[in-house]
Design an enzyme around this catalytic site. Structure first.
Site, short mmCIF file in Angstrom:
data_model
loop_
_atom_site.label_atom_id
_atom_site.label_comp_id
_atom_site.label_asym_id
_atom_site.label_seq_id
_atom_site.Cartn_x
_atom_site.Cartn_y
_atom_site.Cartn_z
N CYS A 7 0.88 -1.18 0.00
CA CYS A 7 0.00 0.00 0.00
C CYS A 7 0.91 1.23 0.00
O CYS A 7 2.07 1.14 -0.43
CB CYS A 7 -1.00 -0.03 1.16
SG CYS A 7 -0.28 -0.01 2.82
N ARG A 13 -3.70 -0.51 5.20
CA ARG A 13 -4.28 -1.59 4.38
C ARG A 13 -3.40 -2.83 4.25
O ARG A 13 -3.88 -3.95 4.47
CB ARG A 13 -4.62 -1.05 2.98
CG ARG A 13 -5.76 -0.06 3.01
CD ARG A 13 -5.81 0.75 1.75
NE ARG A 13 -4.64 1.64 1.63
CZ ARG A 13 -4.42 2.48 0.63
NH1 ARG A 13 -5.29 2.53 -0.35
NH2 ARG A 13 -3.36 3.26 0.62
N ASP A 113 -8.44 4.08 1.06
CA ASP A 113 -7.51 4.34 2.14
C ASP A 113 -8.30 4.81 3.37
O ASP A 113 -8.95 5.85 3.32
CB ASP A 113 -6.56 5.45 1.66
CG ASP A 113 -5.41 5.67 2.62
OD1 ASP A 113 -5.45 5.10 3.72
OD2 ASP A 113 -4.50 6.41 2.25
P1 4NP Z 1 -1.93 2.83 3.98
O1 4NP Z 1 -2.55 4.22 4.50
O2 4NP Z 1 -1.30 3.09 2.63
O3 4NP Z 1 -3.10 1.93 3.90
O4 4NP Z 1 -0.89 2.41 5.02
C1 4NP Z 1 -1.78 5.40 4.50
C2 4NP Z 1 -1.15 5.79 5.64
C3 4NP Z 1 -0.38 6.94 5.65
C4 4NP Z 1 -0.24 7.68 4.50
C5 4NP Z 1 -0.87 7.28 3.33
C6 4NP Z 1 -1.65 6.13 3.34
N1 4NP Z 1 0.56 8.84 4.48
O5 4NP Z 1 0.72 9.43 3.41
O6 4NP Z 1 1.08 9.23 5.53
#
Ligand code: 4NP
Length: 145
Positions: A7, A13, A113
């Site tokens: 992710c 995710r 997300d």
């Molecule tokens: P993930 O969610 O990709 O599902 O882990 C996110 C968590 C943090 C960020 C983006 C997506 N971020 O840009 O900090």
């Protein structure tokens, strides 16, 4: 068989997917390897988000030892299946591509997300990922590759 979920941050995710698939594989006696990472560096070295840990805990999945990692180009040869959790993840993955054949192992799925929302978004995300993991296991077992 080595499966990698990717992710963006590797704190929401893909750690859910890793934990869910590992639990399901254990129940089925499968000894495949499963891991997760993220395309961006912002959370490298961090634990999973508290809301991720909470929803996994609610479903009997302990991911407290998770440490966020960033994708690296050698992962293309390291893993048999690389599963991008959303279209934007696939776009960010292009940065690591050194040979277009590397993309043959990559599948794209589409999970919103949950990072910007509340706990309900994580609950929804968990359920959707758990359903997806059942389908993935069926496919992998059918193909045995
Ligand atoms: P993930 O969610 O990709 O599902 O882990 C996110 C968590 C943090 C960020 C983006 C997506 N971020 O840009 O900090």
């Amino acid at each position: 068989m080595k499966i990698l979920f990717t992710c963006l941050g590797n704190i929401c995710r893909s750690p859910i997917a890793e934990g869910v698939l590992r639990k399901k594989m254990k129940a089925m006696g499968l000894t495949w390897q499963v891991a997760s990472n993220g395309t961006n560096r912002y959370h490298k070295g961090d634990a999973a988000d508290q809301r991720t840990i909470a929803v996994c805990h609610d479903h009997g999945v302990d991911i407290r030892s998770h440490i966020a990692r960033r994708f690296k180009t050698t992962d293309f040869s390291e893993y048999d299946h690389i599963i991008c959790m959303a279209e934007d993840v696939f776009i960010e993955l292009q940065e690591f591509v050194t040979d277009k054949n590397q993309l043959q192992k990559v599948q794209i799925i589409s999970f919103n997300d949950p990072w910007y929302g509340g706990q309900e978004g994580f609950d929804e995300c968990y359920r959707a990922i758990a359903t997806y993991c059942d389908t993935l296991l069926e496919e992998l077992l059918a193909n045995k590759n």
